[in-house]
Scaffold this motif. Structure first.
Motif, mmCIF file in Angstrom:
data_model
loop_
_atom_site.group_PDB
_atom_site.id
_atom_site.type_symbol
_atom_site.label_atom_id
_atom_site.label_comp_id
_atom_site.label_asym_id
_atom_site.label_seq_id
_atom_site.Cartn_x
_atom_site.Cartn_y
_atom_site.Cartn_z
ATOM 1 N N GLY A 160 5.221 -15.182 33.542
ATOM 2 C CA GLY A 160 6.648 -15.305 33.037
ATOM 3 C C GLY A 160 7.320 -15.899 33.710
ATOM 4 O O GLY A 160 7.648 -15.805 34.711
ATOM 5 N N GLY A 161 8.608 -15.819 33.090
ATOM 6 C CA GLY A 161 9.818 -16.664 33.419
ATOM 7 C C GLY A 161 10.667 -17.636 31.763
ATOM 8 O O GLY A 161 9.772 -17.454 31.063
ATOM 9 N N THR A 162 11.610 -17.969 32.650
ATOM 10 C CA THR A 162 12.528 -18.796 31.573
ATOM 11 C C THR A 162 11.977 -20.216 31.703
ATOM 12 O O THR A 162 12.068 -20.907 33.208
ATOM 13 C CB THR A 162 13.659 -19.048 31.936
ATOM 14 N N VAL A 163 11.762 -20.754 30.572
ATOM 15 C CA VAL A 163 11.486 -22.364 30.734
ATOM 16 C C VAL A 163 12.488 -23.205 31.223
ATOM 17 O O VAL A 163 13.834 -23.369 31.152
ATOM 18 C CB VAL A 163 10.958 -22.782 29.400
ATOM 19 N N LEU A 164 12.795 -24.194 31.713
ATOM 20 C CA LEU A 164 13.642 -24.814 32.511
ATOM 21 C C LEU A 164 13.648 -26.444 31.810
ATOM 22 O O LEU A 164 14.603 -27.269 32.032
ATOM 23 C CB LEU A 164 13.733 -24.717 34.342
ATOM 24 N N ALA A 165 12.417 -26.582 32.307
ATOM 25 C CA ALA A 165 12.129 -27.858 32.227
ATOM 26 C C ALA A 165 9.877 -28.290 31.429
ATOM 27 O O ALA A 165 9.242 -27.223 32.309
ATOM 28 C CB ALA A 165 12.056 -28.999 33.468
ATOM 29 N N VAL A 166 10.191 -29.175 31.111
ATOM 30 C CA VAL A 166 8.984 -29.644 30.291
ATOM 31 C C VAL A 166 8.418 -30.832 30.631
ATOM 32 O O VAL A 166 9.032 -31.567 29.783
ATOM 33 C CB VAL A 166 8.149 -28.921 29.002
ATOM 34 N N ALA A 167 7.316 -31.271 31.256
ATOM 35 C CA ALA A 167 6.889 -32.317 31.860
ATOM 36 C C ALA A 167 5.525 -33.202 31.755
ATOM 37 O O ALA A 167 4.889 -31.969 32.939
ATOM 38 C CB ALA A 167 7.879 -33.001 33.091
ATOM 39 N N GLY A 168 5.114 -33.424 31.023
ATOM 40 C CA GLY A 168 3.929 -33.977 30.829
ATOM 41 C C GLY A 168 3.032 -32.349 29.823
ATOM 42 O O GLY A 168 3.689 -31.719 29.144
ATOM 43 N N PRO A 169 1.932 -32.058 31.198
ATOM 44 C CA PRO A 169 1.406 -30.740 30.691
ATOM 45 C C PRO A 169 2.148 -29.081 31.166
ATOM 46 O O PRO A 169 2.074 -28.266 31.555
ATOM 47 C CB PRO A 169 0.436 -30.712 31.276
ATOM 48 N N ASP A 170 3.693 -29.868 31.905
ATOM 49 C CA ASP A 170 3.589 -28.835 33.035
ATOM 50 C C ASP A 170 4.989 -28.073 32.436
ATOM 51 O O ASP A 170 5.859 -28.259 32.446
ATOM 52 C CB ASP A 170 3.758 -29.640 34.495
ATOM 53 N N LEU A 171 4.824 -26.622 32.811
ATOM 54 C CA LEU A 171 5.848 -25.994 32.524
ATOM 55 C C LEU A 171 7.199 -25.839 33.967
ATOM 56 O O LEU A 171 6.073 -25.249 34.835
ATOM 57 C CB LEU A 171 5.830 -24.897 32.122
ATOM 58 N N HIS A 172 8.361 -26.117 34.215
ATOM 59 C CA HIS A 172 9.109 -25.017 35.277
ATOM 60 C C HIS A 172 10.038 -23.971 34.883
ATOM 61 O O HIS A 172 10.618 -23.664 33.675
ATOM 62 C CB HIS A 172 10.069 -26.622 35.557
ATOM 63 N N LEU A 173 9.418 -23.159 35.624
ATOM 64 C CA LEU A 173 9.795 -21.660 34.853
ATOM 65 C C LEU A 173 10.647 -21.266 35.961
ATOM 66 O O LEU A 173 10.299 -21.215 37.295
ATOM 67 C CB LEU A 173 8.439 -21.017 34.899
ATOM 68 N N ALA A 174 11.444 -20.744 35.230
ATOM 69 C CA ALA A 174 11.899 -19.194 36.668
ATOM 70 C C ALA A 174 11.913 -18.173 36.417
ATOM 71 O O ALA A 174 12.268 -17.659 35.429
ATOM 72 C CB ALA A 174 13.518 -19.827 36.205
ATOM 73 N N THR A 175 11.882 -17.336 37.934
ATOM 74 C CA THR A 175 10.931 -16.473 37.734
ATOM 75 C C THR A 175 11.551 -15.218 38.995
ATOM 76 O O THR A 175 12.845 -16.106 39.414
ATOM 77 C CB THR A 175 9.215 -16.011 38.124
ATOM 78 N N GLY A 176 10.876 -14.336 38.620
ATOM 79 C CA GLY A 176 12.045 -13.437 39.864
ATOM 80 C C GLY A 176 11.938 -13.751 40.829
ATOM 81 O O GLY A 176 12.208 -12.923 42.273
ATOM 82 N N ARG A 177 10.128 -14.493 41.666
ATOM 83 C CA ARG A 177 9.829 -14.731 42.656
ATOM 84 C C ARG A 177 10.638 -16.576 43.181
ATOM 85 O O ARG A 177 10.544 -17.398 43.843
ATOM 86 C CB ARG A 177 8.266 -14.851 43.063
ATOM 87 N N GLY A 178 11.497 -17.045 41.935
ATOM 88 C CA GLY A 178 12.196 -17.837 42.176
ATOM 89 C C GLY A 178 11.489 -19.084 40.906
ATOM 90 O O GLY A 178 10.564 -19.101 40.403
ATOM 91 N N VAL A 179 11.518 -20.422 41.123
ATOM 92 C CA VAL A 179 10.742 -21.840 39.747
ATOM 93 C C VAL A 179 9.587 -21.913 40.141
ATOM 94 O O VAL A 179 9.267 -22.232 41.478
ATOM 95 C CB VAL A 179 11.666 -23.217 40.414
ATOM 96 N N VAL A 180 8.998 -22.336 39.299
ATOM 97 C CA VAL A 180 7.362 -22.488 39.700
ATOM 98 C C VAL A 180 6.952 -22.999 38.330
ATOM 99 O O VAL A 180 7.433 -22.976 37.971
ATOM 100 C CB VAL A 180 6.357 -21.271 40.140
ATOM 101 N N VAL A 181 6.012 -23.821 38.757
ATOM 102 C CA VAL A 181 5.224 -24.431 38.290
ATOM 103 C C VAL A 181 4.196 -24.396 37.269
ATOM 104 O O VAL A 181 2.797 -24.325 38.434
ATOM 105 C CB VAL A 181 5.130 -26.124 38.586
ATOM 106 N N LEU A 182 3.652 -24.247 36.095
ATOM 107 C CA LEU A 182 2.254 -24.163 35.540
ATOM 108 C C LEU A 182 1.911 -25.234 34.629
ATOM 109 O O LEU A 182 2.774 -25.739 33.940
ATOM 110 C CB LEU A 182 2.972 -22.869 34.402
ATOM 111 N N ASP A 183 0.712 -25.211 34.900
ATOM 112 C CA ASP A 183 0.047 -26.569 34.743
ATOM 113 C C ASP A 183 -0.114 -25.470 33.493
ATOM 114 O O ASP A 183 -1.390 -24.879 33.204
ATOM 115 C CB ASP A 183 -1.121 -27.210 35.328
ATOM 116 N N THR A 184 -0.171 -26.244 31.637
ATOM 117 C CA THR A 184 -0.531 -25.451 30.529
ATOM 118 C C THR A 184 -2.171 -25.495 30.833
ATOM 119 O O THR A 184 -2.538 -25.522 30.380
ATOM 120 C CB THR A 184 0.207 -25.647 29.471
#
Length: 296
Positions: free
Chosen positions: A231-255
């Motif tokens: 879970g997190g807030t969408v900061l950016a979407v590039a290609g298949p990747d979501l850059h998410l702001a989470t409680g643990r920091g920014v992570v990248v999720l390859d969809t």
């Protein structure tokens, strides 16, 4: 019991990223949207099939696979892929392009003219320019010429693309590097006669992806697991990747890691933001291969 949806991957519809679900449902992914989902407890990840057909055995596949296909379906999908060099009689016209992902990270590729820039959005190309237009086999020969003469690759690892997205040079510098590569490419001898050279016109996707001012990510999700949550807030979407702001920091999720799983929505108040990211995360570094209406 929460309703589960089987993810069918991310698709770029025009210049908008959309998560697709089995059965045709879709979820838009605008910047600033909060997403939160969990992997079904007791569930397994199953093969997504090939060429629009279901896997006949519904085979279980690895959580780390970005293809989400069993060996047989992967072979079938590859056999009908233009990139696999197994199709020679496609009558459609093709573009040859130069795609830029970061300083010194330029690749060459081909895509059907009718697809427009979709292939570049799917790959997360920060900017690009067309190089040529013509029949498939002529486009292939030009691609090989550029790789051999200029040392330009036809693939760049996603691990390398991700690590530079938060520290890109200004748009003018990006365009200048594309223009320099374009000039070197069109000046080469040996271009197929049936391939029309196309003038350099750089298209920049940084705004479309949301890369301006993007904070650096500390890690990338390595796989989804049974019972895991993201879970997190969408900061950016590039290609298949979501850059998410989470409680643990920014992570990248390859969809692509979401495909094949049955997922359920997690309500915003159900879990603390610290707990909602409960999947394996590895450090974001260069190198390495990767190569309802919806949940949110």
């Amino acid at each position: 019991m929460a309703q589960a949806w089987r993810c069918a991957g991310l698709r770029w519809v025009g210049a908008e990223p959309v998560l697709m679900w089995e059965g045709g449902r879709r979820s838009a992914l605008p910047r600033g949207k909060r997403v939160a989902f969990g992997v079904m407890t007791g569930g397994v990840r199953t093969c997504v099939g090939a060429r629009g057909n279901r896997c006949p055995t519904r085979a279980v596949v690895s959580g780390r696979s970005t293809g989400a296909r069993c060996e047989e379906c992967a072979r079938l999908d590859r056999a009908h892929s233009v990139a696999a060099d197994t199709i020679a009689d496609d009558p459609r016209p093709y573009h040859v392009y130069l795609a830029w992902f970061g300083p010194g990270m330029v690749k060459v590729g081909i895509t059907a003219v009718e697809r427009g820039p979709a292939r570049l959005l799917e790959q997360g190309a920060v900017c690009f320019s067309w190089l040529g237009r013509g029949p498939l086999m002529a486009a292939r020969r030009a691609e090989e010429l550029l790789r051999a003469a200029l040392g330009v690759p036809d693939r760049i690892a996603y691990a390398d693309k991700r690590v530079v997205r938060s520290a890109l040079p200004e748009a003018g510098e990006r365009a200048a590097e594309v223009a320099e590569s374009h000039a070197r490419a069109v000046a080469l001898d040996g271009w197929p006669e049936s391939l029309e050279r196309v003038p350099c016109r750089t298209v920049d996707h940084a705004g479309v992806f949301g890369l301006d001012g993007l904070p650096g990510a500390y890690g990338v999700v390595s796989e989804l697991v049974e019972g895991g949550t993201v879970g997190g807030t969408v900061l950016a979407v590039a290609g298949p990747d979501l850059h998410l702001a989470t409680g643990r920091g920014v992570v990248v999720l390859d969809t692509r890691l979401m495909t094949g799983w049955e997922l359920v929505a997690v309500e915003a108040g159900e879990q603390g933001e610290q707990e909602v990211l409960a999947v394996p995360v590895r450090e974001l570094t260069r190198g390495g291969g990767d190569v309802q209406d919806g949940l949110f």
